[in-house]
Design a protein around this motif. Structure first.
Motif, short mmCIF file in Angstrom:
data_model
loop_
_atom_site.label_atom_id
_atom_site.label_comp_id
_atom_site.label_asym_id
_atom_site.label_seq_id
_atom_site.Cartn_x
_atom_site.Cartn_y
_atom_site.Cartn_z
N PRO A 1 30.92 48.95 25.75
CA PRO A 1 30.15 47.78 25.63
C PRO A 1 30.82 46.53 25.58
O PRO A 1 32.11 46.59 25.50
N VAL A 2 30.24 45.37 25.64
CA VAL A 2 30.76 43.98 25.61
C VAL A 2 30.25 43.14 24.43
O VAL A 2 29.25 43.53 23.93
N CYS A 3 30.85 42.12 23.78
CA CYS A 3 30.53 41.17 22.74
C CYS A 3 29.99 39.78 23.63
O CYS A 3 30.88 39.21 24.12
N ALA A 4 28.92 39.67 23.16
CA ALA A 4 28.24 38.28 23.90
C ALA A 4 27.89 37.44 22.51
O ALA A 4 27.47 37.95 21.60
N GLU A 5 27.99 36.10 22.66
CA GLU A 5 27.36 34.97 21.48
C GLU A 5 26.20 35.24 21.27
O GLU A 5 25.05 35.49 22.24
N ASP A 6 25.81 34.81 19.75
CA ASP A 6 24.52 35.17 19.46
C ASP A 6 23.64 34.09 19.70
O ASP A 6 22.20 34.64 20.13
N SER B 1 42.17 64.89 28.79
CA SER B 1 42.21 63.55 28.44
C SER B 1 41.09 62.63 29.04
O SER B 1 40.77 62.80 30.22
N CYS B 2 40.58 61.80 28.40
CA CYS B 2 39.70 60.80 28.95
C CYS B 2 40.62 59.33 29.11
O CYS B 2 41.68 59.23 28.39
N PRO B 3 40.11 58.39 29.91
CA PRO B 3 40.85 57.16 30.05
C PRO B 3 40.86 56.45 28.67
O PRO B 3 40.08 56.59 27.78
N VAL B 4 42.13 55.89 28.38
CA VAL B 4 42.37 54.98 27.00
C VAL B 4 41.30 53.82 26.89
O VAL B 4 41.31 53.16 28.12
N LEU B 5 40.63 53.84 26.03
CA LEU B 5 39.80 52.65 25.64
C LEU B 5 40.48 51.56 24.95
O LEU B 5 41.30 51.59 23.96
N SER B 6 40.18 50.18 25.39
CA SER B 6 40.59 49.01 24.49
C SER B 6 39.35 48.47 23.71
O SER B 6 38.19 48.41 24.46
N PRO B 7 39.56 47.79 22.82
CA PRO B 7 38.48 46.78 21.89
C PRO B 7 37.90 45.80 23.11
O PRO B 7 38.77 45.20 23.64
N PRO B 8 36.78 45.69 22.91
CA PRO B 8 36.24 44.45 23.84
C PRO B 8 36.40 43.06 23.30
O PRO B 8 36.92 42.93 22.12
N SER B 9 36.43 42.18 24.13
CA SER B 9 37.07 40.69 23.77
C SER B 9 35.68 40.34 22.79
O SER B 9 34.67 40.42 23.02
N ARG B 10 36.49 39.79 21.79
CA ARG B 10 35.65 39.12 20.24
C ARG B 10 35.19 40.56 19.82
O ARG B 10 33.98 40.16 19.06
N GLY B 11 35.73 41.63 19.87
CA GLY B 11 35.21 42.87 19.06
C GLY B 11 36.43 43.59 18.67
O GLY B 11 37.59 43.40 18.95
N GLN B 12 35.89 44.60 17.99
CA GLN B 12 36.95 45.82 17.41
C GLN B 12 36.42 47.27 17.81
O GLN B 12 35.40 47.39 18.59
N LEU B 13 37.50 48.08 17.71
CA LEU B 13 37.36 49.55 18.06
C LEU B 13 37.95 50.31 17.25
O LEU B 13 39.04 50.19 16.63
N SER B 14 37.07 51.35 16.74
CA SER B 14 37.63 52.30 15.69
C SER B 14 37.34 53.79 16.27
O SER B 14 36.15 54.08 16.55
N PHE C 1 32.18 50.95 18.67
CA PHE C 1 32.57 49.54 18.80
C PHE C 1 31.67 48.37 18.09
O PHE C 1 30.65 48.69 17.51
N SER C 2 32.26 47.47 17.76
CA SER C 2 31.52 46.28 16.90
C SER C 2 32.30 45.04 17.37
O SER C 2 33.27 44.76 17.83
N CYS C 3 31.30 43.83 17.09
CA CYS C 3 31.62 42.43 17.38
C CYS C 3 31.74 41.81 16.38
O CYS C 3 31.28 41.76 15.13
N GLU C 4 32.71 40.42 16.56
CA GLU C 4 32.75 39.60 15.52
C GLU C 4 31.77 38.62 15.22
O GLU C 4 30.64 38.92 15.94
N GLU C 5 31.61 37.91 14.10
CA GLU C 5 30.45 37.16 13.65
C GLU C 5 30.13 36.16 14.57
O GLU C 5 30.87 35.39 15.38
#
Length: 761
Positions: free
Chosen positions: A690-695, A634-647, A663-667
């Protein structure tokens, strides 16, 4: 002769210590023989100078002028002697000598104890087996103060001592014991006081009615006083005859008493009476007893007896005797047996008569002695018993001798047969005491051969001409099923009374020898011999093996075994399968997946073994341990980044080996880091999340780092022309973000999947 010199050394009793300043009472130089000595307050030591002596001469010198040769008891004393005595090349004799093989202090008679030994190195060596005396090394360069065994005839200085204790001290009632600077008295039992002059006192004796004679060696009724007690004639002492005053102030026994001497208690004679008078007590000194007899009896002995001072009665014990009848005798060839109530052949006696063996009584069987002194009945007699008249057997003769009459008790008749016949039965018969003849009537028969019997496990069939197993008889032999005849099949009885040939016998038919199967055991029971007809063999297998075939075989009458030879096969169990995502390696001793097989397990990279590393096949056909399997790491459980998604996609389980997450980020937000992570065999993800930063912040960062140089952001190299393109894209995305709203078709409420987000942007 030069004047001798000596040094006086202070000694303290039996535990001698060094003298100290101020303890000397005085010093006086005295010429005495060859000695000069120094007097001190207690035990003193002396030595001879200049004369040298043998050991015996040295002891005689010490005993003449002092007490004896010195006896040394402790190391402190030795040190003092070594320091104080002058050096002498031949050293000094001490009072230690071998007596009866034991080193003994001659002054005290005590053996040298192990802890008091002070021998020099390698001593005693008893060189030449004559070194029975001891010297002490004084001021020797080595081993100073130590002892050495020497021949007693060598000459050395005498080292003496004088004791404070003298024979007159302690009043001769105690032992004088040397003490520090003085002595003390150890009083003998019964004495006390500083000089043992006082004697223990016992209580004064005052006996009542018992004469007493006392002697007092010290004081009246004191220690060792003795008192003797004697009683007058006719009286005896009860208790000790002599009492002694003991050291415990007690008498050795209680005061005795005097009691009249007792005579044995008398009883009336049988069939008589007793009448006594007593002065001092029943049957004691002075008692008198008179005797009398019942009617019909006469008194034999004194009519009275008196108890004397010696505890015995005068005269002998009287008795009452019954009137006597004439003595009876046994009849000829007979016996007499009498019972007497009051004496041999007296009133009441009864005599029974019997005859010897072979005779019968004629007359009364018993007679009784009457009160008148005569016997009842007449005297009986004994006559010989008769037997039936005998006759000669057919083909035989008879010869008789008679002791007491023809064919009566004791008669003896001998029998014989004609030529060609043998006597069957006794050669003679005797008339017995019961009126019968010994043995049975004999007969003359043809000469016989020994009786034949069928051999064991065989049969016998005979034909007889003159009687069973006699001359002319013929016998045939045969064997039972499973046995074979060994020897002649038929025998014939000859005129000599012997059989032709030797006796045959039947032997069991033999089967081939059996052996235990491999990995098995054989247990046989043999009725007639090893592996012969009737033998039964049982087969079994060792632990972990099962018998294949018959469990027993029997040897038949044809010499063959029933059934086929069995074999032992290892016990099987179910085959083990290789765990998924793993490997197995098995070793087999007796066949695939059988008793003794062992399987070891391991897992592929990214998986860990759950369960035992190996399993063994037991004798019960089962495997040790529980089934094993390979579990993904087992690897540590991952969580989606803030303002992003995890699949994520999971091949072997959630967040385990080879799971991948995108990983993906919101618009309006851009991903900073790797888009995809994979769980490795080490239990770690390939990259950090990864992390999600504003454009806008992203564009500003791009512009901040674009002043004529290359810019690396999120793994891209941006040029001046690309910056304008990114600025336009940011403007377009801002417009789209306002138009797009989340839908349930694209993912969970309020979220976008990567694919939906990318498609809309």
């Amino acid at each position: 002769m030069d004047t001798g010199t000596a040094v006086g050394l202070q000694s303290v009793g039996r535990t001698r210590t060094l003298g100290s300043p101020g303890t000397y009472l005085g010093i006086a130089a005295i010429t005495w023989g060859m000695v000069l000595w120094v007097q001190v307050g207690a035990w003193t030591y002396h030595y001879s100078d200049p004369g040298d002596y043998t050991w015996e001469q040295a002891r005689n010198f010490c005993q003449t002028f002092f007490t004896d040769l010195v006896a040394i008891q402790n190391q402190q004393e030795i040190e003092y002697l070594n320091k104080s005595l002058p050096f002498h090349g031949r050293y000094y004799w001490i009072g230690l000598r071998k007596l009866g093989g034991i080193w003994t202090w001659v002054g005290t008679g005590r053996a040298l104890s192990k802890e008091a030994e002070n021998w020099a190195l390698g001593e005693p060596n008893n060189r030449r087996s004559n070194q029975d005396c001891v010297e002490i090394y004084i001021q020797r360069p080595q081993q100073a103060g130590k002892w050495n065994d020497e021949p007693c005839n060598r000459k050395k200085k005498a080292l003496c001592y004088r004791a404070s204790c003298q024979p007159f001290l302690c009043s001769q009632h105690g032992e004088c014991v040397e003490t520090i600077g003085s002595y003390r008295c150890e009083c003998y039992p019964g004495f006390y006081g500083p000089e043992c002059t006082d004697v223990v006192q016992c209580a004064k004796l005052e006996p009542k009615g018992v004469p007493m004679n006392c002697s007092h060696p010290y004081r009246d009724f004191s220690y060792n006083s003795t008192c003797e007690f004697r009683c007058p004639e006719g009286f005896e002492r009860r208790g000790a005859g002599v009492l002694r005053c003991l050291p415990s102030q007690e008498w050795s026994a209680n005061i005795p008493t005097c009691a009249a001497v007792t005579c044995p208690v008398l009883s009336a004679p049988e069939k008589g009476e007793l009448n006594c008078s007593h002065l001092q007590g029943n049957f004691t000194f002075g008692s008198t007893c008179a005797f009398s007899c019942q009617k019909g009896f006469v008194l034999m002995g004194p009519e009275s007896r008196e108890c004397t001072a010696t505890g015995t009665w005068t005269g002998d014990a009287p008795r009452c005797e019954a009137i006597a009848c004439p003595v009876l005798s046994a009849p000829e060839k007979g016996e007499l047996n009498c019972s007497h109530l009051h004496g041999n052949f007296t009133f009441g006696s009864r005599c029974a008569f019997s005859c010897q063996k072979g005779f019968v009584l004629m007359g009364p069987e018993s007679r009784e002695c009457t009160a008148t002194g005569i016997w009842t009945g007449d005297a009986p007699r004994c006559e010989a018993i008769a037997c039936p008249v005998l006759s000669a057997p057919e083909k035989g003769e008879l010869n008789c001798s008679h002791l007491h009459g023809n064919f009566t008790y004791g008669s003896r008749c001998a029998f014989s047969c004609q030529k060609g016949f043998v006597l069957m039965g006794p050669e003679s018969r005797e008339c017995t005491a019961t009126g019968t003849w010994t043995g049975d009537a004999p007969r003359c028969e043809a000469i016989a051969c020994p009786v034949l019997s069928a051999p064991e496990k065989g049969e016998l069939n005979c034909s007889h001409l003159h009687g069973n197993f006699t001359y002319g008889s013929r016998c045939a032999f045969s064997c039972q099923t499973g046995f074979a005849l060994v020897g002649l099949q038929s025998h014939e009885c000859t005129a000599l009374g012997t059989w032709t040939g030797d006796t045959p016998h039947c032997e069991a038919i033999t089967c081939p020898v059996l052996r235990a199967p491999e990995k098995g055991e054989l247990n046989c029971s043999h009725l007639h011999g090893d592996f012969t007809f009737g033998s039964t063999c049982a087969f079994s297998c060792q632990t972990g093996f099962v018998l294949m075939g018959s469990d027993s075989r029997k040897c038949t009458a044809t010499g063959t075994w029933t059934g086929d030879a069995p074999r032992c096969e290892a016990i099987k169990c179910s085959a083990l399968s290789t765990p998924k995502m793993g490997q197995s390696a098995c070793s087999h001793l007796h066949g695939d997946f059988t008793f003794g097989s062992t399987c070891a397990f391991s897992c592929q990279a990214g998986f860990v073994l759950m369960g035992p590393e190996s399993r063994d096949c037991t004798a019960l056909g089962t495997w040790t341990g529980d089934p094993t399997h390979c579990k993904a790491i087992s690897c540590p459980v991952l969580s989606p980044p803030s303002r992003g998604q995890l699949s994520c996609s999971h091949v072997h389980g959630n967040f385990t080996y080879n799971s991948t997450c995108i990983f993906s980020c919101e618009e309006g937000f851009v991903r900073m880091g790797a888009e995809m992570l994979r769980c490795e065999a080490t239990g770690n993800w390939t990259r950090d999340s990864p992390v999600c930063a504003e454009d806008g912040a992203f564009l500003k960062q791009v512009l901040a780092y674009s002043s004529g140089s290359a810019l690396a952001v999120a793994g891209l190299v941006l040029s001046g022309g690309l910056i304008a393109f990114l600025a336009k894209r940011l403007s377009d995305r801002e417009e789209k973000r306002k138009l797009l709203k989340p839908t349930s078709d694209l993912g969970a409420p309020g979220t976008f999947t990567n694919s939906a987000y990318d498609a809309n942007l």
